[in-house]
Design a protein around this motif. Structure first.
Motif, PDB file in Angstrom:
ATOM      1  N   UNK A 189      -3.465  12.388  74.772  1.00 18.86           N
ATOM      2  CA  UNK A 189      -2.288  13.231  74.528  1.00 18.86           C
ATOM      3  C   UNK A 189      -1.122  12.881  75.459  1.00 18.86           C
ATOM      4  N   UNK A 190      -1.356  12.128  76.512  1.00 20.66           N
ATOM      5  CA  UNK A 190      -0.288  11.742  77.442  1.00 20.66           C
ATOM      6  C   UNK A 190       0.151  10.282  77.276  1.00 20.66           C
ATOM      7  N   UNK A 191      -0.556   9.519  76.475  1.00 21.95           N
ATOM      8  CA  UNK A 191      -0.245   8.090  76.338  1.00 21.95           C
ATOM      9  C   UNK A 191       1.171   7.858  75.823  1.00 21.95           C
ATOM     10  N   UNK A 192       1.599   8.603  74.824  1.00 20.63           N
ATOM     11  CA  UNK A 192       2.944   8.405  74.276  1.00 20.63           C
ATOM     12  C   UNK A 192       3.995   8.665  75.350  1.00 20.63           C
ATOM     13  N   UNK A 193       3.841   9.727  76.106  1.00 21.71           N
ATOM     14  CA  UNK A 193       4.777  10.013  77.195  1.00 21.71           C
ATOM     15  C   UNK A 193       4.757   8.921  78.252  1.00 21.71           C
ATOM     16  N   UNK A 213      -0.556   4.435  68.395  1.00 22.67           N
ATOM     17  CA  UNK A 213       0.291   5.573  68.762  1.00 22.67           C
ATOM     18  C   UNK A 213       1.484   5.677  67.820  1.00 22.67           C
ATOM     19  N   UNK A 214       1.750   6.875  67.341  1.00 21.71           N
ATOM     20  CA  UNK A 214       2.928   7.111  66.503  1.00 21.71           C
ATOM     21  C   UNK A 214       4.128   7.416  67.385  1.00 21.71           C
ATOM     22  N   UNK A 245      -3.285   2.546  81.702  1.00 21.56           N
ATOM     23  CA  UNK A 245      -2.963   2.923  80.322  1.00 21.56           C
ATOM     24  C   UNK A 245      -4.201   3.434  79.589  1.00 21.56           C
ATOM     25  N   UNK A 246      -5.301   2.738  79.721  1.00 22.76           N
ATOM     26  CA  UNK A 246      -6.523   3.153  79.018  1.00 22.76           C
ATOM     27  C   UNK A 246      -7.053   4.468  79.577  1.00 22.76           C
TER      28      UNK A 246
END
Length: 120
Positions: free
Chosen positions: A111-115, A81-82, A105-106
């Protein structure tokens, strides 16, 4: 003139009996031969150890990939993730010690992982 009896061995006959083939002492192995044997043994040991470690490594990698919710899998996704700063990265890693958090988490869409991570 020195008188020698046949029962007394002369110096030269004593030396011959010690060095000759009839000696009861075993001959010493040469140093180079001993070193060769030591190197051969070390080489065999090293090869066996390497094979064993390679086998264990294959087992480790197969078990990591078989569990999509493993800590390793979560960290791999997290690292991809950036925009994740060190503080949030460490918070997520602490959460990954719990199986429920890893699953969550997985399962969160990409598209929601960073948030998700930034709200820990």
């Amino acid at each position: 003139m020195t008188n020698y009896s046949p029962e007394q061995p002369t110096l030269s006959s004593r030396k011959q009996s010690m060095d000759g083939p009839s000696s009861s002492r075993p001959r010493k192995e040469s140093k180079s031969s001993s070193m060769e044997k030591a190197f051969e043994a070390w080489t065999e040991f090293s090869i066996a150890r390497t094979k064993k470690l390679e086998g264990e490594e294959r087992l480790d990698t197969s078990s990591k990939t078989s569990d999509p919710y493993s800590i390793e899998a979560c960290i791999e996704v997290l690292s991809s993730l950036d925009g994740v700063d060190d503080a949030h990265y460490m918070k997520a890693c602490r959460k990954f010690t719990d199986a429920t958090w890893r699953t969550m988490f997985i399962r969160v869409p990409l598209e929601r992982k960073l948030g998700w991570v930034m709200n820990l």
